[in-house]
Motif scaffolding. Structure first.
Motif, mmCIF file in Angstrom:
data_model
loop_
_atom_site.group_PDB
_atom_site.id
_atom_site.type_symbol
_atom_site.label_atom_id
_atom_site.label_comp_id
_atom_site.label_asym_id
_atom_site.label_seq_id
_atom_site.Cartn_x
_atom_site.Cartn_y
_atom_site.Cartn_z
ATOM 1 N N ASP A 29 0.841 -1.195 0.000
ATOM 2 C CA ASP A 29 0.000 0.000 0.000
ATOM 3 C C ASP A 29 0.880 1.250 0.000
ATOM 4 N N ASN A 30 0.747 2.122 0.996
ATOM 5 C CA ASN A 30 1.551 3.348 1.043
ATOM 6 C C ASN A 30 2.768 3.202 1.961
ATOM 7 N N LEU A 31 3.159 1.961 2.257
ATOM 8 C CA LEU A 31 4.305 1.686 3.123
ATOM 9 C C LEU A 31 5.476 1.133 2.316
ATOM 10 N N LYS A 32 6.676 1.549 2.689
ATOM 11 C CA LYS A 32 7.908 0.956 2.163
ATOM 12 C C LYS A 32 8.726 0.504 3.350
ATOM 13 N N LEU A 33 9.372 -0.649 3.212
ATOM 14 C CA LEU A 33 10.163 -1.193 4.304
ATOM 15 C C LEU A 33 11.479 -1.692 3.722
ATOM 16 N N ASP A 34 12.600 -1.222 4.267
ATOM 17 C CA ASP A 34 13.927 -1.672 3.859
ATOM 18 C C ASP A 34 14.524 -2.472 5.012
ATOM 19 N N HIS A 35 14.964 -3.698 4.733
ATOM 20 C CA HIS A 35 15.539 -4.564 5.765
ATOM 21 C C HIS A 35 17.011 -4.766 5.452
ATOM 22 N N TYR A 36 17.881 -4.228 6.295
ATOM 23 C CA TYR A 36 19.333 -4.323 6.127
ATOM 24 C C TYR A 36 19.843 -5.491 6.963
ATOM 25 N N ARG A 37 20.471 -6.457 6.293
ATOM 26 C CA ARG A 37 21.007 -7.629 6.976
ATOM 27 C C ARG A 37 22.510 -7.671 6.779
ATOM 28 N N GLY A 38 23.192 -8.217 7.755
ATOM 29 C CA GLY A 38 24.625 -8.407 7.634
ATOM 30 C C GLY A 38 25.005 -9.679 8.356
ATOM 31 N N SER A 39 26.279 -10.011 8.293
ATOM 32 C CA SER A 39 26.745 -11.195 9.000
ATOM 33 C C SER A 39 28.030 -10.855 9.735
ATOM 34 N N ARG A 41 30.697 -9.275 11.883
ATOM 35 C CA ARG A 41 30.902 -7.918 12.386
ATOM 36 C C ARG A 41 30.037 -6.898 11.654
ATOM 37 N N SER A 42 29.500 -7.260 10.482
ATOM 38 C CA SER A 42 28.670 -6.349 9.702
ATOM 39 C C SER A 42 27.197 -6.451 10.044
ATOM 40 N N PHE A 43 26.839 -7.238 11.076
ATOM 41 C CA PHE A 43 25.430 -7.426 11.417
ATOM 42 C C PHE A 43 24.764 -6.089 11.698
ATOM 43 N N THR A 44 23.644 -5.830 11.050
ATOM 44 C CA THR A 44 22.913 -4.593 11.317
ATOM 45 C C THR A 44 21.530 -4.882 11.866
ATOM 46 N N GLY A 45 20.756 -5.748 11.214
ATOM 47 C CA GLY A 45 19.402 -6.023 11.662
ATOM 48 C C GLY A 45 18.561 -4.765 11.700
ATOM 49 N N THR A 46 18.822 -3.834 10.782
ATOM 50 C CA THR A 46 18.128 -2.550 10.770
ATOM 51 C C THR A 46 16.952 -2.597 9.810
ATOM 52 N N VAL A 47 15.832 -2.004 10.234
ATOM 53 C CA VAL A 47 14.652 -1.889 9.387
ATOM 54 C C VAL A 47 14.270 -0.422 9.313
ATOM 55 N N LYS A 48 14.098 0.073 8.083
ATOM 56 C CA LYS A 48 13.595 1.433 7.880
ATOM 57 C C LYS A 48 12.187 1.319 7.321
ATOM 58 N N THR A 49 11.217 1.926 7.983
ATOM 59 C CA THR A 49 9.840 1.947 7.524
ATOM 60 C C THR A 49 9.529 3.362 7.046
ATOM 61 N N SER A 50 9.045 3.493 5.824
ATOM 62 C CA SER A 50 8.673 4.788 5.260
ATOM 63 C C SER A 50 7.189 4.758 4.927
ATOM 64 N N ILE A 51 6.491 5.831 5.263
ATOM 65 C CA ILE A 51 5.063 5.911 4.988
ATOM 66 C C ILE A 51 4.714 7.326 4.533
ATOM 67 N N THR A 52 3.771 7.422 3.627
ATOM 68 C CA THR A 52 3.217 8.712 3.263
ATOM 69 C C THR A 52 1.926 8.858 4.042
ATOM 70 N N HIS A 53 1.988 9.617 5.116
ATOM 71 C CA HIS A 53 0.869 9.792 6.035
ATOM 72 C C HIS A 53 -0.094 10.832 5.464
ATOM 73 N N LYS A 58 5.405 12.561 4.378
ATOM 74 C CA LYS A 58 6.345 11.439 4.412
ATOM 75 C C LYS A 58 7.033 11.368 5.767
ATOM 76 N N THR A 59 7.022 10.175 6.356
ATOM 77 C CA THR A 59 7.689 9.945 7.634
ATOM 78 C C THR A 59 8.521 8.670 7.535
ATOM 79 N N GLN A 60 9.551 8.574 8.383
ATOM 80 C CA GLN A 60 10.409 7.396 8.430
ATOM 81 C C GLN A 60 10.630 6.986 9.878
ATOM 82 N N MET A 61 10.789 5.682 10.092
ATOM 83 C CA MET A 61 11.102 5.146 11.407
ATOM 84 C C MET A 61 12.194 4.088 11.229
ATOM 85 N N PHE A 62 13.207 4.146 12.077
ATOM 86 C CA PHE A 62 14.310 3.183 12.029
ATOM 87 C C PHE A 62 14.286 2.315 13.272
ATOM 88 N N ARG A 63 14.557 1.019 13.075
ATOM 89 C CA ARG A 63 14.729 0.083 14.192
ATOM 90 C C ARG A 63 16.047 -0.634 13.943
#
Length: 85
Positions: A29-39, A41-53, A58-63
């Motif tokens: 729908d109006n959501l985008k999600l980027d999942h950054y993975r590493g292994s 020492r490069s492990f990130t496990g980061t997720v960026k969620t972008s939404i057009t509210h 436009k807003t973004q949230m990082f985990r």
């Protein structure tokens, strides 16, 4: 095997990324999600969620440092802040 992303559409395959860090791009729908993975020492496990509210624009949230289980939880409820332990 069930699809853990539900209605999410995987936009770009991981093979186009570097060996150290891989990024998966999802859209729903109006959501985008980027999942950054590493292994290692490069492990990130980061997720960026972008939404057009509708009112905030436009807003973004990082985990960061998410486990695979936490990532699957974000797919189920991408707008929840959620406390990370």
């Amino acid at each position: 095997m069930s699809n853990p992303t539900g209605a999410w559409l995987l936009e770009q395959p991981m093979e186009r990324q570097t060996p150290e860090i891989k990024v998966e791009f999802y859209r729903r729908d109006n959501l985008k999600l980027d999942h950054y993975r590493g292994s290692g020492r490069s492990f990130t496990g980061t997720v960026k969620t972008s939404i057009t509210h509708p009112t905030q624009g436009k807003t973004q949230m990082f985990r960061r440092n998410l486990t695979e289980a936490q990532f699957k939880s974000v797919l189920q409820n991408p707008s929840a802040q959620g406390a990370q332990k």
